[in-house]
Design an enzyme around this catalytic site. Structure first.
Site, PDB file in Angstrom:
ATOM      1  NE  ARG A 150      -1.940  -1.828   3.594  1.00 46.17           N
ATOM      2  CZ  ARG A 150      -2.563  -2.826   4.323  1.00 46.17           C
ATOM      3  NH1 ARG A 150      -3.464  -3.232   4.083  1.00 46.17           N
ATOM      4  NH2 ARG A 150      -1.633  -3.549   5.087  1.00 46.17           N
ATOM      5  CG  ASP A 170       6.465  -6.652  -3.137  1.00 49.88           C
ATOM      6  OD1 ASP A 170       6.325  -7.853  -2.855  1.00 49.88           O
ATOM      7  OD2 ASP A 170       5.619  -5.698  -2.534  1.00 49.88           O
ATOM      8  CB  CYS A 229       9.371   5.751   5.926  1.00 48.64           C
ATOM      9  SG  CYS A 229       8.449   6.841   7.009  1.00 48.64           S
ATOM     10  CG  ASP A 255       9.812   7.899  10.929  1.00 49.99           C
ATOM     11  OD1 ASP A 255       9.852   8.759  11.634  1.00 49.99           O
ATOM     12  OD2 ASP A 255       8.686   7.065  11.021  1.00 49.99           O
ATOM     13  CD  GLU A 260      11.836   2.775  16.450  1.00 54.95           C
ATOM     14  OE1 GLU A 260      10.754   2.716  16.905  1.00 54.95           O
ATOM     15  OE2 GLU A 260      11.981   2.334  15.148  1.00 54.95           O
ATOM     16  CG  HIS A 278       8.410   4.496  14.601  1.00 56.59           C
ATOM     17  ND1 HIS A 278       8.723   3.480  14.871  1.00 56.59           N
ATOM     18  CD2 HIS A 278       7.285   4.593  13.855  1.00 56.59           C
ATOM     19  CE1 HIS A 278       7.927   2.559  14.347  1.00 56.59           C
ATOM     20  NE2 HIS A 278       6.988   3.263  13.516  1.00 56.59           N
TER      21      HIS A 278
END
Ligand code: NAD
Length: 528
Positions: A150, A170, A229, A255, A260, A278
């Site tokens: 998406r 992909d 990202c 990001d 994290e 993030h």
């Protein structure tokens, strides 16, 4: 009325949707959290964000629970396997972040390409240095999209607006999708070798962990940019740091990080890195969309819609256009299994020219329908196949080419100790369901309402006698459909009558029908 327990805070827009649907909402207070496993039995749905852990134990305590709503994408805090075993749907909001994450990819890429953060810092420090911030354009460059789902597709679409050429990798995407989107696909190595900018948009899986390793980074064009990202861990952060240090890569925009917040801060302090904590999904619009999508999905799932994007449905949501076929499969299964009466051993689903995307859903719908007469509401799309397996019911699906009579045809044959029953049907127009075959009889009726199914000998006066008997019992006939079988060697002809009734007759009326000499079988099927 639906009773919904909100375990974590939800944006007001979602609450409004629940209220407008007349649902009863209860927001779990902090001092109630310890008693969650007791409270849960009073609700038919719970809605969580990431804070509440929906464990197997908690799900088992939710005796009335039908739907878990996860306001967000990731469902790692929900025990999906137990939910599936218990027939509880788990719905989420998979597309709520799509635009936000897509736009953030460009926010990062443009910031990196034009040195925006560093230029801003220098300006704040009182400098006016234009030479230091020589950037690069996106126009005319090649963007390599790794993961064309998406977000990858939305990024590819927007990249064209910047005049970029897109190539993608992909391995799980159907080639026809890329063709329709007019995106050139290549191997991962091929994409890395030609891209001026590589952007990642796949999930973190065992296969994608450290996919962007030192070896793969070495395949990238010297001076290329990397954007992540998607998820930390897809890129080997140490290898990336080394490639930035050596100058092989000109920059990276991140990001997400392996750990994290990052413990090793060398990457975030690197002069050629632009980083954000993030925040890809952190927009007002995404938060609102998460709440509204979750609320709508939870309500649709509670209302029994077949078009919900549940995480644990055994098929991808086939969309509203498929709904009549799912309903057809279910009604055919119910009808056949009720007529079979006895124990069910096998469900065979035959599909003639049925669209590929609908084949699995329609088959599961038929299995659900076939199990419902004896398992009731506990069987749903999530657990139908498993319940069939647990009960030793064999499920067989066969696809066939188009028949000459109907554009599409679904046949459900159930068999067991009591013999076999075959029912076939189709969809007329957009949503008009019709049964067109009952065993060897050809007839046409809608699989809905209260149906009296008679087997009788084809002699004059049967319909009249049945009508009189029903009339005397004050049962009104809505419509009647007759079909006649082939003549037997003795000359006798068997017939079936499908009579739709406005009221359900008492068992004693059915007994009187069965006592008529011409009637060999009278069965009632309530299809609501
Ligand atoms: P999606 O499921 O629609 O698409 C993922 C795509 O990755 C699929 O097409 C799949 O075939 C492909 N893929 C799987 N394994 C692959 C592999 N080994 N190599 C290449 N492609 C592979 O998901 P989406 O909604 O587009 O999300 C993409 C990523 O973005 C996810 O990791 C998601 O968690 C992340 N995300 C991050 C943020 C953020 O805050 N930064 C926000 C939203 C989504």
């Amino acid at each position: 009325m639906h009773r919904i327990l909100l375990c974590d805070p939800l944006d007001e827009s979602g609450l409004e949707i629940f209220r407008a649907a007349g649902a009863e909402l209860h927001q779990l207070a902090d001092d109630e959290r310890e008693r969650l496993s007791e409270l849960i039995e009073n609700f038919d749905s719970i809605v969580v964000r990431s804070r509440t852990k929906v464990t197997g134990d908690l799900l088992r305590r939710g005796r009335n629970l039908k739907v878990v709503g996860r306001a967000g994408i990731g469902v790692d805090n929900v025990d999906i396997q137990t939910a599936t075993d218990l027939g509880i749907l788990v719905v989420n909001a998979p597309t709520a972040n799509l635009i936000s994450a897509t736009e953030h990819t460009f926010a990062l890429l443009l910031a990196l390409a034009r040195n925006v953060p560093a230029a801003d810092r220098s300006l704040r420090d009182g400098e006016w240095n234009r030479k230091r911030f020589l950037g690069r354009e996106l126009d005319g460059k090649t963007l390599g999209v790794v993961g064309l789902g998406r977000i990858g597709q939305a990024v590819a679409h927007r990249a064209r607006g910047f005049g970029m050429t897109v190539v993608a990798y992909d391995p799980y995407l159907d080639a026809s999708v890329a063709k329709r989107l007019e995106i050139e696909m290549d191997s991962l190595e091929g994409v890395l070798a030609v891209a001026d900018v590589v952007t990642l948009h796949m999930p973190l899986t065992d296969e994608t962990r450290n996919l962007i390793s030192a070896e793969r980074i070495a395949l990238m064009k010297p001076g290329a940019l990397l954007v992540n990202c998607a998820r930390g861990g897809i890129v080997d952060d140490k290898a990336l740091f080394a490639a930035l240090e050596s100058g092989h890569l000109a920059g990276a925009a991140l990001d997400v990080f392996e750990v994290e917040p990052p413990e090793d801060t060398r990457l975030v302090h690197h002069p050629n890195v632009v980083g954000t904590p993030h925040i890809g999904a952190q927009t007002r619009e995404a938060q609102e969309r998460v709440a509204t999508q979750t609320a709508r999905m939870v309500l649709a799932a509670l209302d029994g819609s077949l078009a919900v994007t549940a995480v644990n449905l055994p098929f991808r949501a086939a969309g509203p256009a498929a709904e009549p076929f799912l309903r057809l499969g279910e009604q055919l299964g119910r009808l056949a299994s009720t007529l079979l009466g006895g124990s069910l051993k096998k469900v065979q689903i035959d599909l003639w020219a049925v669209e590929e995307a609908v084949r699995v859903p329609v088959s599961i719908a038929a299995v659900r329908g076939a199990l419902r007469p004896f398992l009731g509401e506990t069987v749903n799309f999530v657990n139908a196949e498993k319940l069939a397996e647990d009960r030793g019911v064999e499920v067989v699906r066969a696809t066939h080419r188009k028949t000459s009579e109907y554009p599409q045809l679904v046949g459900v044959t159930v068999s067991g100790e009591g013999g076999a029953v075959e029912i076939a049907g189709t969809v007329f127009g957009e949503a008009d369901l019709r049964v067109v075959r009952y065993d060897s009889y050809r007839l046409e009726f809608r699989p809905e309402g209260c149906l009296l199914m008679l087997r009788n000998s084809d002699v004059p006066g049967v319909v009249g006698r049945v009508g009189t008997l029903l009339g005397e019992a004050a049962v009104n006939i809505a419509d009647i459909h007759l079909a006649r079988g082939p003549a037997e060697p003795s000359g006798a002809v068997d017939a079936v009558a499908v009579i739709r009734l406005d009221q359900r007759p008492a068992e004693e009326v059915l007994d009187r029908l069965r006592a008529l000499p011409e009637v060999s079988r009278a069965q009632l099927v309530d299809l609501e």
